[in-house]
Design an enzyme around this catalytic site. Structure first.
Site, mmCIF file in Angstrom:
data_model
loop_
_atom_site.group_PDB
_atom_site.id
_atom_site.type_symbol
_atom_site.label_atom_id
_atom_site.label_comp_id
_atom_site.label_asym_id
_atom_site.label_seq_id
_atom_site.Cartn_x
_atom_site.Cartn_y
_atom_site.Cartn_z
ATOM 1 N N GLU C 79 42.560 41.033 49.619
ATOM 2 C CA GLU C 79 43.911 41.248 49.089
ATOM 3 C C GLU C 79 44.758 42.168 49.966
ATOM 4 O O GLU C 79 45.696 42.807 49.479
ATOM 5 C CB GLU C 79 43.817 41.844 47.675
ATOM 6 C CG GLU C 79 43.223 40.894 46.649
ATOM 7 C CD GLU C 79 43.412 41.448 45.239
ATOM 8 O OE1 GLU C 79 43.990 40.737 44.398
ATOM 9 O OE2 GLU C 79 42.999 42.599 44.985
ATOM 10 N N HIS C 98 46.128 49.663 45.041
ATOM 11 C CA HIS C 98 46.022 48.559 44.086
ATOM 12 C C HIS C 98 44.791 48.806 43.228
ATOM 13 O O HIS C 98 43.709 49.076 43.758
ATOM 14 C CB HIS C 98 45.902 47.226 44.819
ATOM 15 C CG HIS C 98 45.517 46.101 43.917
ATOM 16 N ND1 HIS C 98 46.279 45.715 42.844
ATOM 17 C CD2 HIS C 98 44.420 45.299 43.912
ATOM 18 C CE1 HIS C 98 45.685 44.712 42.223
ATOM 19 N NE2 HIS C 98 44.558 44.446 42.844
ATOM 20 N N HIS C 100 42.686 48.323 39.025
ATOM 21 C CA HIS C 100 42.538 47.698 37.710
ATOM 22 C C HIS C 100 42.100 48.760 36.713
ATOM 23 O O HIS C 100 41.118 48.571 35.985
ATOM 24 C CB HIS C 100 41.476 46.589 37.736
ATOM 25 C CG HIS C 100 41.451 45.757 38.976
ATOM 26 N ND1 HIS C 100 40.299 45.458 39.644
ATOM 27 C CD2 HIS C 100 42.448 45.167 39.670
ATOM 28 C CE1 HIS C 100 40.573 44.714 40.709
ATOM 29 N NE2 HIS C 100 41.879 44.523 40.744
ATOM 30 N N HIS C 168 45.713 41.321 35.440
ATOM 31 C CA HIS C 168 45.062 41.672 36.697
ATOM 32 C C HIS C 168 44.980 43.191 36.921
ATOM 33 O O HIS C 168 43.882 43.716 37.101
ATOM 34 C CB HIS C 168 45.812 40.984 37.856
ATOM 35 C CG HIS C 168 45.235 41.269 39.208
ATOM 36 N ND1 HIS C 168 45.574 40.577 40.338
ATOM 37 C CD2 HIS C 168 44.351 42.198 39.619
ATOM 38 C CE1 HIS C 168 44.900 41.063 41.380
ATOM 39 N NE2 HIS C 168 44.156 42.040 40.972
#
Lengths: 266, 266, 266, 266
Positions: C79, C98, C100, C168
């Protein structure tokens, strides 16, 4: 009864206090007692101290009217009548724990009944009684210190495995220390699951038959022995085992050496 | 099959048990098994012991009717038919875990379906079946001990990656041990997020297409290898790795040495 | 730019990855990058590895089209276009994460907007945009791997400090690594408080003015320096600091030695 | 006042800061102060630093207008007027803590009153006032830095044991450091239980009489001494005790040696 057995028992009681603290049932407060295995008119309870810190040498001996057999130098638990009155009322009970576990407090505050929602939660029985000190004694500081308060609580407990105390906590009993410890820990899990199932919209409890059958299997020594090993190892890993027996530094192997009393009963 | 490979497999099974305990899927209870990589009619399961304590030497070998290949001295898991019956019904399954994870219990109690709500949760599949032991067997102690109970559970599982067991827990399967471990852990995260999204007012699941695509990518060895390294390091940091292979003290590098069976498939 | 400064930067990036993992923002997944302080057309990102395990030597250098400057032997993050496309679109951004995080997932699933509910939560800005990969790209595995996906995400981010990614996770940016780390951690606290305030019945957010004023004060180096010291010490106490700079074992003092780039800007 | 007593006091203050951090009341932010036991016109507050890191040597002395007695080299807390203004307004207060504990934030955001729901929660009093900085000062960064803001907060506190600060946190006071620490910790437990009881459908608070009686017993030295021992031991076990008194490395035994001020009062 040989002195060595009583040393084992004091160790077992310190170990149970620490397991219950480490597993989140007890914190700064709460206390665990054991009935004297050879003299049903006496019980053992540590001096007033946070349960995670209890050592075998902290354990005192009491008569059922909660008077110390030998006048101790140390502070005693103010709420020891909880233990004396329950041992008086319930000849089958060999171990008692009074606690304010975070998991049960919401139910003790909301007055919502705890119901068994998974097989291990069956250890708490089908319906758990409430005891509200206010009903009989009006405004108090909520501590159970007078004999009549202890007797009232014991009466509310009846023949149940546990009683919820409104705005205060809970008291759990067992036919041996391992059954009581298992019951207290799984009762906390049960309430957490019940609260969350409630939030999902529906609480489907065990049937009466399931509660009886699951409660029976889960108090068998094969099951409570396995959980005892597990919780002891967790405590050991955290470096929190009690010191060895009084007069010794070597802890007995808890699983391999149950106290005499239990050997007789099994 | 060379003895060394079986030693690796026993180590891998102890490691998986401990990872699942350390990550909150297993506790005092629950168990993990592996199908014999060279003999599909046999499987490996530890002796009855809390999964966090399992050592390679605790691993026993069973036939698919859940009889031990060699009569063991140690206690066996009462619920081993869960494993045998699933290996019997599902030739694709190489690893099984039965658990009572705190995260899934509310759904198993409320009977609310688990749906995939984030990409890693797709490992649990689009819709997860329920199995209520009561439907077919009436009041039980909720343990799955009879072959017919195991077969009934396997039938409810069908071709799914997991099955929820009402008022009891869940059983998760995988095509290899790492896929199964990842699936079990991310299924727990998925349910926690689903419960909280529900509390926020709206649960928007993955579409069928997203579930399939995300489920595929997340079971690839590049992904399960990375999580395996992560969970192993966490376990190591906590001082909880199993002892080395049977007859040795040196643990094999878990990432660098997958068991033979996996090598063949990849 | 002297090699020593880049070594400091690699250490700082490994430290930030581990802080965010230790504080519950990152887990097995998620990644942190830094723009090259001397060359705005390049950025630094670790090889594909759980952020808690990242070492300075794992850090790779990329061009803004997310191609490695030197072809690496190790696996790369799939990613990485998230980082390249944001550095391309946002010249003010020097650090990207980034993740989660468990705290934000319920909002990313329910599609409920995150609003600033306490002064430290103001770091996330007044209104945080959503990006649903499905809108533009239909069914995907939800990973952001194509340049057009990265560009679409960067466009949704706009000039905001963070963007929520439906089903996500989230992506957070900052003008330096400490601002970004603080923002990511306090955004998680903010969502936890918002969810619970919602359960109590009412979410009263900061006013626009309060958000602007509190957001400004909380991104000042005096504040982010203090939190950086705190989180670093917690990481140190857990024994989880990265190894020293590449080619050395002695970690630089993180608070006393900010990377060159920051010195220039302050 | 002998220098040794002030050294003890500095140690006690560092210990209280760390206990409150370790028990989840304080984190990167928040601060604890003590009034000078021999000079009611002065108070002690650490330099600006995360409370878990505070050492006795970090403690500075202030006049009640929150000016340092000796100009310090180190950064000072911007919000110290909270302490000075409360000591000014409340001659009975000897200890103050300002915090943003996760447990109270939802109530500070939703504006829902905290009520005593269990005996230990009675320490927070029957009804806890709110203070919304916006009411009097409009849009701010929510920090309490101006003397008039401090005075306004002290006025809202009135004669209560604590005040909730909308979208910001809470401030708790006590007649000695142990009472204040107990109160802050049990107030957090109380809010957690209140939130969950609310989710169960019904919050039944203590009566006025119960609140008064339970509040009195729980601030007695026998109770706060026991919790102090417990929290100190937990901190010790985590390896987080402060360094010894200034100029020494040996920590005083916290339970056995209360600061002079307390000796006088008991």
């Amino acid at each position: 009864m040989p002195k060595e057995s009583l040393d084992d028992l004091r160790y077992e009681l310190a170990l149970a206090s620490r397991i219950l603290a480490h597993e989140g049932v007890l914190d700064a407060f709460g206390h665990v007692s054991l009935r004297h295995p050879a003299d049903p008119g006496r019980y053992f309870l540590p001096r007033s101290r946070s349960p995670e810190l209890v050592e075998p040498a902290d354990v005192l001996e009491y008569t059922l009217d909660s008077e110390p057999v030998k006048a101790p130098a140390e502070r005693q638990f103010a709420e020891r009548v909880i233990h004396g009155c329950i041992y008086e009322a319930r000849p089958d009970v060999m171990a008692v724990c009074h606690h304010h576990a975070a998991a049960v407090m919401p139910f003790a505050i909301a007055g919502v009944p705890i119901v068994p929602v998974f097989h291990l939660g069956a250890a708490g029985g089908e319906d758990m009684p409430f005891w509200d000190q206010r009903d009989e004694f009006g405004d108090t500081n909520l501590l159970v210190v007078k004999p009549e308060e202890g007797r009232s609580l014991a009466q509310a407990l009846g023949s149940h495995p546990a009683v919820l105390m409104n705005r205060h906590g809970a008291t759990v009993v067992g036919r041996d220390i391992r059954e009581m410890v298992s019951r207290a820990i799984f009762m906390c899990q049960n309430t957490q699951y019940q609260l969350q199932a409630h939030l999902l919209g529906k609480v489907v409890p065990l049937s009466s038959g399931e509660t009886k059958l699951a409660g029976t299997i889960n108090s068998m020594p094969t099951v409570t022995g396995r959980t005892w090993e597990y919780w002891t190892m967790r405590l050991d890993r955290a470096g929190m085992l009690p010191k060895g027996r009084v007069g010794s530094r070597k802890p007995p192997k808890p699983v391999a050496r149950p106290v005499k009393a239990k050997r007789k009963r099994s």
